[in-house]
Each structure stands twice: as structure tokens, then as C-alpha cells.
Design a protein around this motif. Structure first.
Motif, PDB file in Angstrom:
ATOM      1  N   GLN A  97       0.831  -1.188   0.000  1.00  0.00           N
ATOM      2  CA  GLN A  97       0.000   0.000   0.000  1.00  0.00           C
ATOM      3  C   GLN A  97       0.875   1.251   0.000  1.00  0.00           C
ATOM      4  N   ASN A 124     -17.638  -0.089   1.015  1.00  0.00           N
ATOM      5  CA  ASN A 124     -17.073  -0.340   2.339  1.00  0.00           C
ATOM      6  C   ASN A 124     -17.881  -1.446   3.002  1.00  0.00           C
ATOM      7  N   TYR A 144      -1.113   8.368   4.462  1.00  0.00           N
ATOM      8  CA  TYR A 144      -1.967   8.065   5.597  1.00  0.00           C
ATOM      9  C   TYR A 144      -1.875   9.102   6.701  1.00  0.00           C
ATOM     10  N   ASN A 183      -9.661  -5.464  -0.982  1.00  0.00           N
ATOM     11  CA  ASN A 183      -8.772  -5.486   0.169  1.00  0.00           C
ATOM     12  C   ASN A 183      -9.513  -6.202   1.295  1.00  0.00           C
ATOM     13  N   LYS A 222      -8.465  -7.486   4.086  1.00  0.00           N
ATOM     14  CA  LYS A 222      -8.107  -7.142   5.458  1.00  0.00           C
ATOM     15  C   LYS A 222      -8.848  -5.887   5.916  1.00  0.00           C
ATOM     16  N   GLU A 223      -8.879  -4.856   5.065  1.00  0.00           N
ATOM     17  CA  GLU A 223      -9.548  -3.605   5.434  1.00  0.00           C
ATOM     18  C   GLU A 223     -11.026  -3.606   5.021  1.00  0.00           C
ATOM     19  N   LYS A 224     -11.451  -4.656   4.338  1.00  0.00           N
ATOM     20  CA  LYS A 224     -12.856  -4.895   3.995  1.00  0.00           C
ATOM     21  C   LYS A 224     -13.454  -3.785   3.127  1.00  0.00           C
ATOM     22  N   TRP A 225     -12.836  -3.567   1.986  1.00  0.00           N
ATOM     23  CA  TRP A 225     -13.415  -2.699   0.965  1.00  0.00           C
ATOM     24  C   TRP A 225     -13.068  -3.263  -0.401  1.00  0.00           C
ATOM     25  N   LEU A 277     -14.925   4.384   6.653  1.00  0.00           N
ATOM     26  CA  LEU A 277     -13.650   4.368   5.941  1.00  0.00           C
ATOM     27  C   LEU A 277     -13.285   5.809   5.568  1.00  0.00           C
ATOM     28  N   ASN A 313     -16.952  -2.990   5.708  1.00  0.00           N
ATOM     29  CA  ASN A 313     -16.595  -3.043   7.120  1.00  0.00           C
ATOM     30  C   ASN A 313     -17.746  -2.526   7.970  1.00  0.00           C
ATOM     31  N   VAL A 371     -10.639   8.065   3.606  1.00  0.00           N
ATOM     32  CA  VAL A 371      -9.686   7.779   2.536  1.00  0.00           C
ATOM     33  C   VAL A 371      -9.384   9.038   1.727  1.00  0.00           C
TER      34      VAL A 371
END
Length: 415
Positions: A101, A162, A330, A134, A136-139, A168, A164, A170
């Protein structure tokens, strides 16, 4: 109209879309647009996109013995032309995530799985649907690329979901890096932005800058220099050994955001456009800023140079757009943060789906006076009119994205 799959190298595949006016080549890896080509007035086909000399051709950066030259970055290894950056624009949150990433986010480092492609019976266009997830981040991002008949335009919709149970936060941005043979000294730049700010000092690692850092200005023909004085950034110079980054605000009352690069010698224009703040739907992702990265030979780190501290090998221009705080990555993801009065992040709530619409045109123009730049852009039913006093140029286009929106809706609801 033609769409087909293409094998580039071992384990490296792409899709070719062609409508006779423009040709687009989209690689699965990173979703990189390797080619966006058109015919010049003399009938020669040229590619607007920049393909770095350091671009790798192996299966991946990890299979390359010289992987540290690219800093073990899949993004830099596959980097080319135009691509979508999400969910960060800039450095990764941790060193551990840098390979997955880094720099332009997860999407330009990931493999885009081609789901479907074909022709559209309603509008007569051709389209490609591809997906990045993704887990792991659920998107997930579903991307629909489209060409329409008799239009020199590449349309794209990025549908972001999203999955999750938390919101999110971003950034979302398009990188459009153009280069030779289209880009050369004497090209002229334009944008809808009327307020600008330069990047903070040290924003681009290993870069040699000429502009005063973190400075706001209203006329980019008079951009502030470090040693005093100003410079006209709308004129592309020869390689000058400098790299700079400026960000401009898309006017809040506009129905259309845009940037342009004109080559007056070749009589060609590269024009990007997207829905402005005044034309956004409830589920649309805003594009708040125009990002201009002037790569005029000022990057001294690998892979931009052959060795750390060496001479930059790169001469290109990035005329992208997005909702971002420069190249902050980030560390800049704050839902309350603003720049020039506009948000620098996008919040996608848990379970929510939002879409970003974006387009690029590349074509010749008839009126030579447009080579001196234009003063305004008007949306008409058939396309876009670029006006310069009594002179004008016309780009056939669906400037309200009606066809792309209808196609995207149909593709998603047919599953």
C-alpha cells in the motif's frame, strides 16, 4: 469498435479498447493505462502517456533480482501512464505495508481481476469491468472503463464499497502522467482551478524544488520561487533539473472540473474532466483538487535516477485530480481536515457504496489559435467547447457522464 485481451509478457496481461479515434491499453497489474493514443493532424498515432524507463517487465518486483532499485515497491515496478490511487495518495502507514500500500495506495500496487468485458447495445460503446478487493480492510473497488463511438474520450467509473462495520476515511485521486512524444517544451497548461498552493518542504523525497514551499497564490502564471520572484507554470520548459508539486482548488460552484495540456506544435490536446462540486449526486465521490507534478528532472533517488543522488532520468508532467492533501499519504487522513476551504478526505460509511466518475480526452484540434491556450470551457449537448475570444475548439464528449452512469448501473444490477 474493438475490445480484446492482450498478453504483454509472461504473467503480464492487458485489455485493448479501440474506437478508431483513441486506443486504450489497460494492464491488469495496477490497473495501469499504458497507452492512450490518438492520431495527429498528419495521421501519425502517438501515445500521450509516460512510460518510465525504469518500468519493470518481470512477473513482479519480488521476482526481480534488482528489487531494491525499485525500493521493493510493486507500484514503482509497474508504474505507467494513468491510474487510480486509493485509499491513500502518498506514503504507506507503516514500513510493513509499504510493499502492499505504498506511494499511490493499494489500488496501483494490486492486481485488478477482469470480471467481464463487451459491447453496449444501448450506447454502442465498449466496456471493461475489473475489481480490486482489500480483504483485510474490507473494501472493494469495481472499475468500469468505457469508450463511446466517435468520441476521443476514455471514461471511468470507480465504484467503492465499504463492507466493514466502521467508517472508511480515505483519499481518492487520479494520476495522469504524460510524456514524450506528446509532452515537450512549449506545451501550455490550463485548469479550472483559480486558487493554488505549493507543496510543503520535503513532500517528495529526493526531489530538488524551485518553488517556495507551502505558499498560497492565485495566479499560476506568477508562482512564487524559493529565491524570490515568480515563474509561469503554464508553460512547459526544457528539462531544468527541478521537480515541483502544486495543488489547485476546483471552484465550489462549478458543474465541471478539468485540466488540459496543449501541444501547439503538434496541434493536439489532452483534456481531463469530471463532475464539479455543483453537479455531484448523493452517492458521488467529489474531486476537490487539481494536482500538478512537474517532473522536469529533479528526482535524485532510484528508480528516478540510476543511483542514489544521481541525475534524474525523468521528464514528464502529472496532471491528476483528486481529494487529497498533496502527497501526504496516511498521515494526512483526517476527516476534519481542509485545504483551500475544501475537504482533503472522503468518508465512506459502513456498508456504503460511492462512485467516482472521471474522463480523459486526447485529440487534435482544428483552430491553430487554441495553441495559445483558451479562456473558458462550456458544456453543450454534444460535448465540450473550449473558447478563446472569437476562436474555439470542440471535443465530442458526454460531459455529464450519462452513458457511463447508465452502463455502470446496468452492469451492477444485472448480477
Amino acid at each position: 469498435m474493438d475490445i480484446r485481451r492482450l498478453r504483454l509478457w509472461e504473467s503480464r496481461n492487458a485489455t485493448v479498447l479501440n474506437n478508431d479515434l483513441v486506443r486504450v491499453v489497460l494492464e491488469d497489474q495496477g490497473g495501469m493505462e499504458l497507452e492512450f493514443s490518438s492520431l495527429t493532424p498528419s495521421g501519425v498515432r502517438i501515445n500521450a502517456n509516460f512510460l518510465p524507463d525504469f518500468r519493470g517487465t518481470g512477473t513482479s518486483v519480488y521476482s526481480d533480482e534488482n528489487r531494491e532499485f525499485w525500493k521493493s515497491s510493486p507500484h514503482l515496478y509497474h508504474k505507467a501512464g494513468s491510474y487510480f490511487c486509493f485509499p491513500n495518495f502518498g506514503p504507506a502507514p507503516t514500513q510493513e505495508l509499504a510493499s502492499l500500500q505504498g506511494y499511490g495506495g493499494f489500488t496501483p500496487s494490486a492486481y485488478w481481476m477482469v470480471e467481464r468485458y463487451g459491447t453496449d447495445p444501448e450506447f454502442g460503446g465498449i466496456w471493461l469491468m475489473s475489481t480490486v478487493r482489500n480483504r483485510k480492510e474490507k473494501w472493494q473497488v469495481r472499475k468500469v472503463d468505457m469508450l463511446l463511438p466517435n468520441q476521443p474520450v476514455h471514461y471511468t467509473a470507480c465504484v467503492i464499497t465499504n463492507t466493514n462495520d466502521t467508517d472508511l476515511v480515505v483519499t481518492a485521486a487520479w494520476n495522469n502522467e504524460i510524456g514524450s512524444p506528446f509532452l515537450e517544451a512549449g506545451c501550455v497548461l490550463n485548469s479550472c482551478a483559480q486558487s493554488w498552493v505549493t507543496a510543503p518542504k520535503g513532500e517528495l523525497y529526493g526531489s530538488v524544488s524551485r518553488l517556495a514551499p507551502d505558499t498560497q497564490f492565485d495566479d499560476w502564471k506568477k508562482a512564487p520561487l524559493q529565491g524570490g520572484g515568480t515563474n509561469d507554470l503554464t508553460e512547459v520548459p526544457y528539462p531544468i533539473g527541478k521537480t515541483d508539486y502544486i495543488l489547485g482548488l476546483v471552484p465550489r460552484s462549478s458543474n465541471l472540473g478539468w485540466t488540459s495540456v496543449i501541444n501547439p506544435r503538434q496541434q493536439m490536446i489532452y483534456f481531463t474532466f469530471f463532475p464539479g462540486p455543483n453537479a455531484l449526486g448523493p452517492d458521488d465521490i467529489p474531486v476537490n483538487f487539481n494536482n500538478f507534478l512537474f517532473e522536469y528532472g529533479g528526482r535524485t533517488e532510484t528508480p528516478w535516477s540510476l543511483y542514489a543522488g544521481g541525475m534524474s532520468q525523468q521528464y514528464s508532467l502529472n496532471c491528476g485530480s483528486g481529494t487529497n492533501r498533496f502527497y501526504g499519504g496516511y498521515k494526512a487522513l483526517n476527516p476534519l481536515d481542509t485545504l483551500l476551504g475544501a475537504n482533503t478526505t472522503v468518508t465512506i460509511k459502513a456498508g456504503e457504496t460511492k462512485t467516482l466518475y472521471y474522463a480523459k480526452a486526447f485529440c487534435p484540434y482544428d483552430n491553430a489559435r487554441i495553441g495559445g491556450n483558451f479562456y473558458s470551457v462550456e458544456q453543450v449537448v454534444e460535448g465540450l467547447v473550449l473558447k478563446r475570444t472569437k476562436s474555439w475548439a470542440f471535443i465530442p464528449a458526454d460531459s455529464i457522464f450519462h452513458s457511463l452512469k447508465q452502463l455502470t448501473k446496468r452492469l451492477l444490477t444485472s448480477e
